[in-house]
Structures are given as structure tokens and as C-alpha cells.
Design a protein around this motif. Structure first.
Motif, PDB file in Angstrom:
ATOM      1  N   VAL A   1      -3.319 -10.321   3.899  1.00  0.00           N
ATOM      2  CA  VAL A   1      -2.978  -8.973   4.377  1.00  0.00           C
ATOM      3  C   VAL A   1      -2.105  -9.087   5.634  1.00  0.00           C
ATOM      4  O   VAL A   1      -2.451  -9.811   6.565  1.00  0.00           O
ATOM      5  N   HIS A   2      -0.971  -8.392   5.613  1.00  0.00           N
ATOM      6  CA  HIS A   2      -0.016  -8.503   6.714  1.00  0.00           C
ATOM      7  C   HIS A   2      -0.036  -7.280   7.620  1.00  0.00           C
ATOM      8  O   HIS A   2       0.119  -6.146   7.136  1.00  0.00           O
ATOM      9  N   ASP A   3      -0.225  -7.539   8.896  1.00  0.00           N
ATOM     10  CA  ASP A   3      -0.147  -6.513   9.949  1.00  0.00           C
ATOM     11  C   ASP A   3      -1.239  -5.428   9.838  1.00  0.00           C
ATOM     12  O   ASP A   3      -2.035  -5.428   8.904  1.00  0.00           O
ATOM     13  N   PRO A   4      -1.267  -4.495  10.818  1.00  0.00           N
ATOM     14  CA  PRO A   4      -2.420  -3.583  10.877  1.00  0.00           C
ATOM     15  C   PRO A   4      -2.476  -2.523   9.778  1.00  0.00           C
ATOM     16  O   PRO A   4      -3.567  -2.057   9.459  1.00  0.00           O
ATOM     17  N   GLN A   5      -1.344  -2.136   9.200  1.00  0.00           N
ATOM     18  CA  GLN A   5      -1.369  -0.987   8.271  1.00  0.00           C
ATOM     19  C   GLN A   5      -2.428  -1.129   7.172  1.00  0.00           C
ATOM     20  O   GLN A   5      -3.174  -0.182   6.927  1.00  0.00           O
ATOM     21  N   PRO A   6      -2.505  -2.291   6.472  1.00  0.00           N
ATOM     22  CA  PRO A   6      -3.519  -2.378   5.405  1.00  0.00           C
ATOM     23  C   PRO A   6      -4.808  -3.090   5.848  1.00  0.00           C
ATOM     24  O   PRO A   6      -5.596  -3.511   5.010  1.00  0.00           O
ATOM     25  N   VAL A   7      -5.026  -3.231   7.153  1.00  0.00           N
ATOM     26  CA  VAL A   7      -6.115  -4.089   7.633  1.00  0.00           C
ATOM     27  C   VAL A   7      -7.489  -3.644   7.118  1.00  0.00           C
ATOM     28  O   VAL A   7      -8.375  -4.466   6.869  1.00  0.00           O
ATOM     29  N   ALA A   8      -7.661  -2.314   6.896  1.00  0.00           N
ATOM     30  CA  ALA A   8      -8.981  -1.811   6.499  1.00  0.00           C
ATOM     31  C   ALA A   8      -9.325  -2.080   5.033  1.00  0.00           C
ATOM     32  O   ALA A   8     -10.443  -1.793   4.596  1.00  0.00           O
ATOM     33  N   LEU A   9      -8.392  -2.681   4.292  1.00  0.00           N
ATOM     34  CA  LEU A   9      -8.686  -3.021   2.890  1.00  0.00           C
ATOM     35  C   LEU A   9      -9.811  -4.053   2.800  1.00  0.00           C
ATOM     36  O   LEU A   9     -10.386  -4.279   1.738  1.00  0.00           O
ATOM     37  N   ILE A  10     -10.104  -4.693   3.930  1.00  0.00           N
ATOM     38  CA  ILE A  10     -11.153  -5.713   3.964  1.00  0.00           C
ATOM     39  C   ILE A  10     -12.495  -5.167   3.485  1.00  0.00           C
ATOM     40  O   ILE A  10     -13.380  -5.945   3.096  1.00  0.00           O
ATOM     41  N   SER A  11     -12.624  -3.846   3.429  1.00  0.00           N
ATOM     42  CA  SER A  11     -13.885  -3.270   2.935  1.00  0.00           C
ATOM     43  C   SER A  11     -14.189  -3.735   1.499  1.00  0.00           C
ATOM     44  O   SER A  11     -15.317  -3.673   1.046  1.00  0.00           O
ATOM     45  N   GLU A  12     -13.154  -4.214   0.812  1.00  0.00           N
ATOM     46  CA  GLU A  12     -13.328  -4.663  -0.581  1.00  0.00           C
ATOM     47  C   GLU A  12     -13.618  -6.154  -0.692  1.00  0.00           C
ATOM     48  O   GLU A  12     -13.623  -6.709  -1.783  1.00  0.00           O
ATOM     49  N   LYS A  13     -13.829  -6.796   0.442  1.00  0.00           N
ATOM     50  CA  LYS A  13     -13.996  -8.258   0.444  1.00  0.00           C
ATOM     51  C   LYS A  13     -15.096  -8.729  -0.510  1.00  0.00           C
ATOM     52  O   LYS A  13     -14.947  -9.741  -1.196  1.00  0.00           O
ATOM     53  N   LYS A  14     -16.191  -7.991  -0.531  1.00  0.00           N
ATOM     54  CA  LYS A  14     -17.314  -8.451  -1.372  1.00  0.00           C
ATOM     55  C   LYS A  14     -16.997  -8.351  -2.859  1.00  0.00           C
ATOM     56  O   LYS A  14     -17.554  -9.070  -3.679  1.00  0.00           O
TER      57      LYS A  14
ATOM     58  N   PHE B   1      -5.838   7.161   9.106  1.00  0.00           N
ATOM     59  CA  PHE B   1      -5.637   5.725   8.839  1.00  0.00           C
ATOM     60  C   PHE B   1      -6.689   5.229   7.850  1.00  0.00           C
ATOM     61  O   PHE B   1      -6.369   4.574   6.844  1.00  0.00           O
ATOM     62  N   LEU B   2      -7.958   5.578   8.122  1.00  0.00           N
ATOM     63  CA  LEU B   2      -9.050   5.113   7.252  1.00  0.00           C
ATOM     64  C   LEU B   2      -8.963   5.740   5.871  1.00  0.00           C
ATOM     65  O   LEU B   2      -9.176   5.075   4.853  1.00  0.00           O
ATOM     66  N   GLU B   3      -8.611   6.999   5.853  1.00  0.00           N
ATOM     67  CA  GLU B   3      -8.534   7.731   4.584  1.00  0.00           C
ATOM     68  C   GLU B   3      -7.471   7.115   3.661  1.00  0.00           C
ATOM     69  O   GLU B   3      -7.710   6.896   2.467  1.00  0.00           O
ATOM     70  N   VAL B   4      -6.284   6.838   4.235  1.00  0.00           N
ATOM     71  CA  VAL B   4      -5.197   6.262   3.415  1.00  0.00           C
ATOM     72  C   VAL B   4      -5.583   4.866   2.935  1.00  0.00           C
ATOM     73  O   VAL B   4      -5.344   4.499   1.774  1.00  0.00           O
ATOM     74  N   ASN B   5      -6.206   4.085   3.796  1.00  0.00           N
ATOM     75  CA  ASN B   5      -6.649   2.755   3.371  1.00  0.00           C
ATOM     76  C   ASN B   5      -7.659   2.870   2.225  1.00  0.00           C
ATOM     77  O   ASN B   5      -7.606   2.113   1.263  1.00  0.00           O
ATOM     78  N   LYS B   6      -8.567   3.853   2.368  1.00  0.00           N
ATOM     79  CA  LYS B   6      -9.598   4.032   1.337  1.00  0.00           C
ATOM     80  C   LYS B   6      -8.959   4.439   0.009  1.00  0.00           C
ATOM     81  O   LYS B   6      -9.333   3.951  -1.064  1.00  0.00           O
ATOM     82  N   LYS B   7      -7.976   5.332   0.107  1.00  0.00           N
ATOM     83  CA  LYS B   7      -7.281   5.786  -1.102  1.00  0.00           C
ATOM     84  C   LYS B   7      -6.586   4.596  -1.794  1.00  0.00           C
ATOM     85  O   LYS B   7      -6.603   4.465  -3.011  1.00  0.00           O
ATOM     86  N   ASN B   8      -5.999   3.742  -0.968  1.00  0.00           N
ATOM     87  CA  ASN B   8      -5.324   2.558  -1.531  1.00  0.00           C
ATOM     88  C   ASN B   8      -6.307   1.605  -2.188  1.00  0.00           C
ATOM     89  O   ASN B   8      -5.971   0.946  -3.171  1.00  0.00           O
TER      90      ASN B   8
ATOM     91  N   ILE C   1       0.858  -1.187   0.000  1.00  0.00           N
ATOM     92  CA  ILE C   1       0.000   0.000   0.000  1.00  0.00           C
ATOM     93  C   ILE C   1       0.894   1.236   0.000  1.00  0.00           C
ATOM     94  O   ILE C   1       2.080   1.156   0.349  1.00  0.00           O
ATOM     95  N   LYS C   2       0.322   2.345  -0.390  1.00  0.00           N
ATOM     96  CA  LYS C   2       1.081   3.606  -0.376  1.00  0.00           C
ATOM     97  C   LYS C   2       0.600   4.465   0.790  1.00  0.00           C
ATOM     98  O   LYS C   2      -0.603   4.452   1.105  1.00  0.00           O
ATOM     99  N   GLY C   3       1.505   5.172   1.389  1.00  0.00           N
ATOM    100  CA  GLY C   3       1.098   6.042   2.489  1.00  0.00           C
ATOM    101  C   GLY C   3       2.158   7.105   2.702  1.00  0.00           C
ATOM    102  O   GLY C   3       3.325   6.901   2.369  1.00  0.00           O
ATOM    103  N   ASN C   4       1.757   8.236   3.222  1.00  0.00           N
ATOM    104  CA  ASN C   4       2.744   9.284   3.476  1.00  0.00           C
ATOM    105  C   ASN C   4       3.360   9.107   4.865  1.00  0.00           C
ATOM    106  O   ASN C   4       2.986   8.199   5.622  1.00  0.00           O
ATOM    107  N   GLU C   5       4.279   9.966   5.185  1.00  0.00           N
ATOM    108  CA  GLU C   5       5.003   9.872   6.453  1.00  0.00           C
ATOM    109  C   GLU C   5       4.047   9.921   7.646  1.00  0.00           C
ATOM    110  O   GLU C   5       4.201   9.214   8.630  1.00  0.00           O
ATOM    111  N   GLU C   6       3.030  10.796   7.472  1.00  0.00           N
ATOM    112  CA  GLU C   6       2.048  10.956   8.551  1.00  0.00           C
ATOM    113  C   GLU C   6       1.328   9.629   8.831  1.00  0.00           C
ATOM    114  O   GLU C   6       1.129   9.243   9.978  1.00  0.00           O
TER     115      GLU C   6
END
Lengths: 415, 458
Positions: free
Chosen positions: A127-140, A107-114, A75-80
Motif C-alpha cells: 500500500v502506497h502513501d496515506p490515501q489507502p492506508v486504512a485498507l489494512i482493516s482487511e489484513k485478516k 477518509f474512513l468512509e471512502v476507505n471502507k467503500k473501497n 482506490i476510488k475516491g471523489n474530489e472531496e
């Protein structure tokens, strides 16, 4: 972002045959065949740096060699964003961190952008570790099965952060943890997959005696004295002062030397302080060697471990403790604290000695130094224990079994 | 015409007389020589006698006639050039006749001898006969060219170079062929032998050709070993024919992954309470996974309940009692579970709950999810069985000995069932069935079973 070239050391799956036997590799191939047609997409936050990237760098090419279509996306993310995920990491480990609602929104915004930018092309999304965990929104929309791989100890997390992460984790088909006591209650299937070491890596491969001798010379170690070594970063949780105390108790009756070797973590300002304290504590003692090992010194660490008579890991708190695995693989008698994942590796009196105090550590070291045959027996068991349970080939087998078992609900699966 | 005959009757008569004389001598000489040879060859009882005599009888007569014609021409009034020309023609006819006779004889004799060689299928009879034909034809042609004074050196050179090129290009093939002759001549192997090569490959010899040995391995592969390699390598041959099983034994393997149940116990009461309700796969995991995890240790640690009670609860008496539960006595997981619970309950009723585990040292209930898959290995008899047993993984051994017996409710290990039902090897089946596998490491168990079978097929 797709990684096209893996800069993995030249190891080929066939190179592991002399280490684990032909039949083990044949079994891996047989399992891999069952995943024919499935695409495994690994998603984490970085291609370089950190344990997850290191594992994937080795695992993905080996899975490919076995015939599994494994891919790796980040995933891509900025320093923040990574500042926030670092705080998440610490909180999940139980450290107090201030996490604001803005942090959670970011956190949610960056996941959504990804979600918008990533190409989800896997049948199994890993999916590994918490950083990309919210990608699960695309499960369906994408993938057949979603797995969350937790590489960290979440046994005592900050409750607020864990609740936040847990809501996403609960949507996955399965979660994977490294040790039973790293887990939390979850409404989904949870698998136990221990980390592993690569026997062909610089840190673990066999070394010629000249290399070991050169390390002796470099650090001015006495070849004729038994060596007790703890090789771990300078951190209060590794209890370096406790190690020194235990050594001093041993030294009263047995002539030996201590090596405390390790690095300092750049993201941990405390480590410099620990190192200074340790140096001050041992000043003037010629039998104690404090070695600050620069990063990328895998061969040197390997040589130090092989040169040691007894390896100590007197941690107060520990993750899985791969430094212990490395020591066990080298056939060394190990004395280690009964904490974290160490208990999975060191079965007291069978593959090493467990201790719960400084005195316990000192007593165990003395037992080993005065009974070299017993120490040797433990060392041999330790090596076999790692061969059977903590090498990368076992890790590959577990991943393949994990992917397969997601498609079957029963406890006995006939393929 | 009459006038010409009257003038030259002598020039015609002398050559005719010479030729007729040779004809008469030829008939006499053929009989004499053939009788002599017949007697001589009868004494040494040579099986090619008839063929040889028949060929000699026909050819000898032809050669005498050619000689007669040559002599007649020499005494005739032909010019020196005419004599030389007809001499060359007659010489050429003789060479052709001789070549034909030798080829014919060699072909028939080769057929006799090649038929007598044991491994006939190995030898390409037609190829050898054709090679002999070509060799003699080439020699015959060279002699003919020499008779007609055509230079043969360039041709000989070309032929030699061609031959060298062929030899160099097919040197491996030639080595194989020579090795094939060696294999055919000796009694090294035959079809149906079980062979084990230095490289580790093994199986039954299914075919022997001029170029290679074909071996059918137990995982159903056909291994081709070039003859030259075969004669150079160390091989072990097991020739004793073994009884084939009614049904072959297919080796399976079992791999497992650990699934967390999320349940954990902090003390003995909680341990018993949870143990009552967990699935069999959980009880199986905690009483068996050490067999694989500690497969290098003998004696192995006892079940995980005993280990936890000793290490964490610190109740050595209960730990000893739990360690002493003999898993081999039970034929179902349910019975084993009842026994573990009974032992802990007995302790609880007399001495109470005891210590509570520190945080992080609780007993975590884990489930074993097994994936069972076939290996490529199949055994049709005891020899194949023992050889496969040497190389299957310990997971496979574990599956057939432990998993099948208890978890899959078969009551006895798979090997014993097959030995008894498909090979009628009751004694051997019983010997393996009574082995307590919990008293061995997996490698130790493999060794003992191999020894028992080796003893049987010795």
C-alpha cells in the motif's frame, strides 16, 4: 480497478545491462525466482500524475519482466476525498491544515467503500502513501503480508494527523521510508528504500550534442561562459533568491552565467509569486537566465543539466531531491544544501559539495569553477555513486529483497 | 544336329577360338600387370596396395572375359542387329562391373584414410562412404542409360537442380561440415581445452561433432557453437591441464536491504550508549556498507562513525582516530564494536561531549539484512575460478571476501580457504589472505586477485 496496459517507455529489463552490468540483472532474476508463486498487489490512489504513479509505471512492468507477478490496483475516491488526502499530505509534511472530524470520517468512509469494491488478490499487499492506508482493516481476510510504503517525509508531521495515520500503519507487517530522517518510531519493522531514477528515461538518457546546442540557441545562452544551473520548481523552499545572491558573489571574481529553470506548480499559488519576485530581482542582469519550463519538457531539462558546468540545489527543505540524483547521474559537480535526502546522495567532498549557507554555496561554486579537474573527479564519483545506489535497478533489487525478507525474521537469510 | 555342326563348324570354332585366346591372354596379362603394379606400389609403400591389387586381379580377369566375348561375337555369324544388341549387353555388364569395382575399392580405401584422420569422432564415415557409393551408382546408371540410348539430359537436369536445392537448403550445415573438416584437420582445439570466445562465452570443450563444438560453461550450461561460427570468431585457448579441486567452488552472492532500528544519536554519549546494545548487524552495516556504496572510490571513506563525527559533530581529532581503526585487524564484530566504543569513550573522558547534531542530522542506526543466494557459477580448477571471478558481481566478491570473513565468523576469506583445502594452493591462498581488502575498491580487489591467480597458472 485493474490497470491492464502500462504505457511505460519501451525499456526492457535487458536494456539496463549496458548501464549496470549483466551480473546485476542476473541477480535480479535470481531474486525474482524466489518469489515465484507470490502475487504482489500494489495499491495507491492514481494511475497517472505524481511521483508514486510514475515509479509504479516503471517498476511494475519491470517486475513482470523479471517473472514476478506484480499487479497494480487503485482506490476510488471523489474530489472531496482527495481534497482531504491533500490536506493529510500537507499536514504530514508539517504544514498547518485544518482537518475536521468530518474530514476524518470521510477518509474512513471512502476507505471502507473501497474495501467492498476492491479485489484483494495479492499475497503481499503493498500500500502506497496515506490515501489507502486504512485498507489494512482487511489484513485478516486477505494477503499474507501487508506493507505500507511512505513516499513522504513524516519527520515533523502534524501530531494529530500522524496519530490518526499511525494507528493504521502500526497494523502493517512493515513500513518503508525513503530516508532515515523521514521516519517515525513505529512498533513494526521499518525498511529504508531510497527512490531512484531511470537512466533510460527522457530526463536521464544520453543526448546528442545537437540537442544540447539547440537548447543553448533556444534560450540565448552563451556557450563560452561557464553555466551554473539550478533546475527546480519556483518555490521559496528551493531558495531561488539565495541562489541569485550566491551567483552574484561568484560573478565578482569569475565570468559565468546562471540558469534558474523550472516550472510552477498548479496546486501552489505561491509559485507564481516566487517567479515574479525572482524576475524582478534579476531584471537587467544579462548573466542570469530565468527559464519557465513547461511540463513534459524532460528532454529540455536533461539538455540543460548536461549543458551546465556546476549544478546547484540550494534548498532550505528538501524531500529526497531527485533533481540532485539526476544531476549526479550526468556526471556534473553538484553543490547542494545539507538537507533531507540530499545528504544520502552528496557525500561532502566525495560526490559533490554540501553547503549550509549562501556564502558556503558561493565558495563551493568558486572552488569547482577554478578547479575543473577536481570538479571532474567529483562528477565521475557522482555518476558511479548513482549507478551503485540510486538507479531503478537498485530500487527493484530493494523491493525484491523487501518482499523476501518479510518471510524471514533473521538478519542473515540463506536462500 | 551333327549335320548342322558339320555345315557350320567354322562359324562356331572361330568365335570359340577367339574367346579362348582372350581367356589365355587374360590369365597371362593379369599376372603380368599385377606383378608390375605390385613392384611399382611396393616401392612407394602405399598402404592401400593389397586392397588395390586384390580388386584389380579379380576385375581385370572379368573385363578380359567380357572383351573376349565381345570380340567373339564380332567375328560370329550373328546378324548386325544381334551383334549390336549383345554389344550393348556386354557394355552394360562392363559398366556394372567397373562401377562395382570402383565402389568397392573406394569404400575400402576411404576406411583406411578416414581412420587415419585425428578427430575421427568428428567425421561421419558412413555418411561419406554412402555419398561416394551414390555418386558412382548415379554415374554408372547415366552411362548405362546412354548405352541403351535413353535420353539422360532431363535426368541430369533434375539431378543438378535437386543437388542445388539441397546445397542451398543446407548451406549453413555444409559450412559447418567444411568448418568441421578444418577443425579436424588442424590442431585448433581438442576436447578438454578451456576456450574463451569473442562473445564472452567460455568453458571447457566437452565434445566436437561435425556440426558444432560443445562447451561446458562454469554455470553448468552447455553452449553449442556451430563449427562455421567457431572458425570465424576470435578464440582464446588455454590448453595447460590444471589440477581439479577436491570440491568445486560454488560462487554465492549477497544482497542486503537496510532496516531501520528507529534508534538515533544526537551526540557522542548517545552514540556510545546505543552502540553498546545494538545487534552485530548494525555495527557491521556502519563499518562496511561504504565498501559497496562507495566501491568506486579509493581510498574509500572510513566507517560511518568517523564520517558523522567529522561532518556533523565537527570533532576532526576523534574522526581521525575512528578513521584509523583498522577493520582488517579484527576477526569478530564484537571486537570491532569494543574498539569503536573505546576510542569514543577515550575522547569523551578527556574533552567531554562536544557538539549536538542539528535536527535531521542525527546518527541513525541502521541494520543490514543480508540475503545470500547461490549464483550459477562453479569453478573446478584455477582457470575456471579466474574466469568466473572476472564476471561475478561485486556483491559476490564482497560476500566471499568481507561478509564471510567477519560477519559469518570464518576469520579468513572464502577464496583462501578453498584454495588451500581443495586445491592445496597454500602460497596462493596466503597471498590472497594477507591482502587488506579495505585498502582496495572492489574492482581493484578483483583485479589484484585475478592477477595473482593468472601469475600462478601462467
Amino acid at each position: 480497478m485493474e490497470k491492464e496496459i502500462f504505457h511505460h517507455p519501451k525499456a526492457k529489463i535487458q536494456d539496463y545491462v549496458p548501464v549496470v552490468g549483466r551480473s546485476t540483472i542476473e541477480e535480479l532474476r535470481a531474486l525474482a525466482e524466489r518469489l515465484s508463486g507470490k502475487v504482489i498487489q500494489n495499491i495507491n490512489s492514481t494511475f497517472t500524475g505524481g511521483g508514486v504513479a510514475e515509479i509504479l509505471t516503471r517498476m511494475v512492468p519491470l517486475l513482470n519482466q523479471l517473472g514476478v507477478d506484480a499487479r497494480w490496483t487503485t482506490i476510488k475516491g471523489n474530489e472531496e476525498f482527495f481534497g482531504v488526502t491533500k490536506k493529510f499530505h500537507n499536514s504530514l509534511h508539517g504544514r498547518k491544515e485544518h482537518i475536521s472530524s468530518e474530514d476524518l470520517s470521510l477518509f474512513l468512509e471512502v476507505n471502507k467503500k473501497n474495501v467492498g469494491e476492491l479485489i484483494f488478490d495479492g499475497d503481499i499487499i503493498f500500500v502506497h502513501d496515506p490515501q489507502p492506508v486504512a485498507l489494512i482493516s482487511e489484513k485478516k481476510r486477505f494477503g499474507e503480508k501487508w506493507i505500507w510504503r511512505c513516499h513522504i517525509d513524516v519527520s515533523n508531521p502534524d501530531k494529530r494527523v500522524w496519530e490518526f495515520v499511525r494507528n493504521f500503519v502500526a497494523e502493517y507487517d512493515a513500513a518503508v521510508f525513503s530516508a532515515p530522517n523521514f521516519t517515525q518510531q513505529l512498533p513494526i519493522r521499518q525498511f529504508l528504500i531510497s527512490p531512484s531514477i531511470d537512466p533510460l528515461s527522457d530526463k536521464n538518457k544520453e543526448l546528442p550534442s545537437e540537442v544540447i546546442d539547440s537548447v543553448f540557441d533556444k534560450y540565448g545562452l552563451d556557450k563560452d561562459k561557464p553555466i551554473i544551473a539550478q533546475i527546480s520548481r519556483f518555490d521559496y523552499l528551493k531558495d531561488p533568491l539565495g541562489v541569485i545572491q550566491a551567483f552574484e558573489m561568484v560573478r565578482k571574481s569569475i565570468d559565468c552565467q546562471l540558469i534558474l529553470a523550472g516550472g510552477t506548480a498548479t496546486d501552489d499559488p505561491e509559485s507564481e509569486k516566487v517567479l515574479d519576485e525572482v524576475r524582478e530581482r534579476v531584471s537587467g542582469n544579462p548573466d542570469i537566465h530565468i527559464l519557465l519550463i513547461p511540463p513534459e519538457s524532460d528532454i529540455e531539462i536533461n539538455a540543460l543539466q548536461r549543458a551546465a558546468t556546476v549544478i546547484l540545489q540550494k534548498s532550505i527543505k528538501e524531500g529526497f531531491g531527485l533533481t540532485v540524483t539526476e544531476a549526479l547521474w550526468k556526471g556534473k559537480p553538484v553543490v547542494a544544501s545539507a538537507v533531507g535526502g540530499i545528504q544520502l546522495q552528496v557525500k561532502n567532498k566525495f560526490t559533490g559539495l554540501l553547503c549550509h549557507s549562501i556564502e558556503g554555496a558561493a565558495y563551493a561554486i568558486k572552488r569547482l569553477l577554478s578547479n575543473p579537474e577536481y570538479a571532474d573527479w567529483l562528477g565521475k564519483n557522482a555518476r558511479e555513486h548513482v549507478r551503485q545506489n540510486f538507479l531503478i535497478t537498485r530500487h527493484l533489487k530493494d523491493y525484491l529483497l523487501l518482499f523476501i525478507s518479510l518471510y524471514y525474521p533473521s538478519d542473515v537469510i540463506y536462500l | 544336329m551333327i549335320e548342322w555342326l558339320t555345315k557350320n563348324w567354322l562359324s562356331i570354332t572361330v568365335p570359340a577360338v577367339v574367346f579362348l585366346s582372350f581367356f589365355v591372354v587374360a590369365i597371362w596379362a593379369r599376372r603380368t600387370v599385377c606383378n608390375y603394379l605390385n613392384e611399382l606400389l611396393s616401392k612407394i609403400k602405399w598402404e592401400g596396395r593389397e586392397i588395390f591389387l586384390q580388386r584389380i586381379r579379380l576385375s581385370f580377369f572379368q573385363w578380359c572375359l567380357i572383351l573376349g566375348a565381345y570380340a567373339a561375337i564380332q567375328v560370329s555369324i550373328l546378324s548386325p542387329y544381334g551383334k549390336a544388341l549383345t554389344g550393348k549387353i556386354l557394355g552394360s555388364i562392363f559398366v556394372i562391373s567397373l562401377t562395382w569395382a570402383i565402389i568397392n575399392l573406394a569404400e575400402k580405401l576411404l576406411k583406411i584414410y578416414l581412420n587415419k584422420i585425428k578427430a575421427l569422432s568428428l567425421l561421419p564415415t558412413n555418411l561419406i562412404i554412402n555419398a561416394v557409393r551414390i555418386t558412382f551408382v548415379v554415374v554408372g546408371v547415366l552411362i548405362l542409360l546412354d548405352i541403351w540410348l535413353i535420353p539422360t539430359t532431363p535426368l541430369v537436369l533434375v539431378l543438378t537442380i535437386g543437388l542445388l536445392v539441397i546445397i542451398l537448403a543446407s548451406r549453413d550445415e555444409i559450412l559447418n561440415i567444411f568448418s568441421g573438416f578444418e577443425l579436424a584437420r588442424g590442431s585448433l582445439i581438442k576436447i578438454g581445452d578451456y576456450v574463451k570466445l569473442e562473445s564472452g562465452e567460455e568453458g571447457y570443450v566437452s565434445n566436437i561433432t561435425l556440426r558444432n563444438i560443445q562447451i561446458k560453461s562454469s554455470d553448468d550450461r552447455t553452449i553449442l557453437v556451430p563449427n562455421s561460427k567457431f572458425t570465424k570468431t576470435t578464440i582464446t585457448t588455454y590448453r595447460k591441464p590444471l589440477k581439479k579441486a577436491i570440491q568445486p567452488f560454488r560462487f554465492y552472492t549477497q544482497l542486503h536491504i537496510k532496516e531501520l532500528t528507529g534508534l538515533k544519536a544526537r551526540n557522542l554519549s548517545e552514540l556510545v550508549s546505543i552502540l553498546k546494545d545494538v545487534p552485530d548487524s548494525v555495527v557491521y552495516y556502519h563499518t562496511h556498507h561504504f565498501v559497496e556504496e562507495y566501491q568506486y572510490l579509493t581510498p574509500q571513506p572510513a566507517n560511518e562513525f568517523a564520517l558523522w563525527v567529522s561532518d556533523v559533530i565537527g570533532d576532526e581529532i576523534l574522526a581521525e582516530k575512528l578513521s584509523n581503526i583498522d577493520t582488517f585487524e579484527f576477526s569478530t564484530i564484537g571486537e570491532l564494536r569494543e574498539r569503536v566504543i573505546a576510542v569514543i569513550n577515550e575522547e569523551l573522558s578527556t574533552r567531554g561531549d562536544g557538539r549536538t547534531a542539528f535536527e535531521g542530522r542525527e546518527f541513525h542506526f541502521i541494520k543490514s539484512v543480508s540475503v545470500i543466494l547461490p549464483t550459477p557459477y562453479v569453478a573446478h580448477d584455477l582457470r575456471e575460478f579466474v574466469e568466473v571471478l572476472r564476471k561475478v558481481s561485486i556483491d559476490s566478491l564482497y560476500f566471499h571476501i568481507f561478509e564471510s570473513r567477519l560477519r559469518l565468523h570464518r576469520g579468513v576469506n572464502d577464496f583462501s580457504i578453498w584454495l588451500q583445502d581443495c586445491l592445496d594452493e597454500r602460497d596462493l591462498a596466503d597471498k590472497i589472505a594477507v591482502l587488506d581488502p579495505y585498502n582496495y575498491t572492489l574492482e581493484g580487489l578483483r583485479f589484484v586477485i585475478i592477477q595473482l591467480i593468472e601469475e600462478r597458472i601462467k
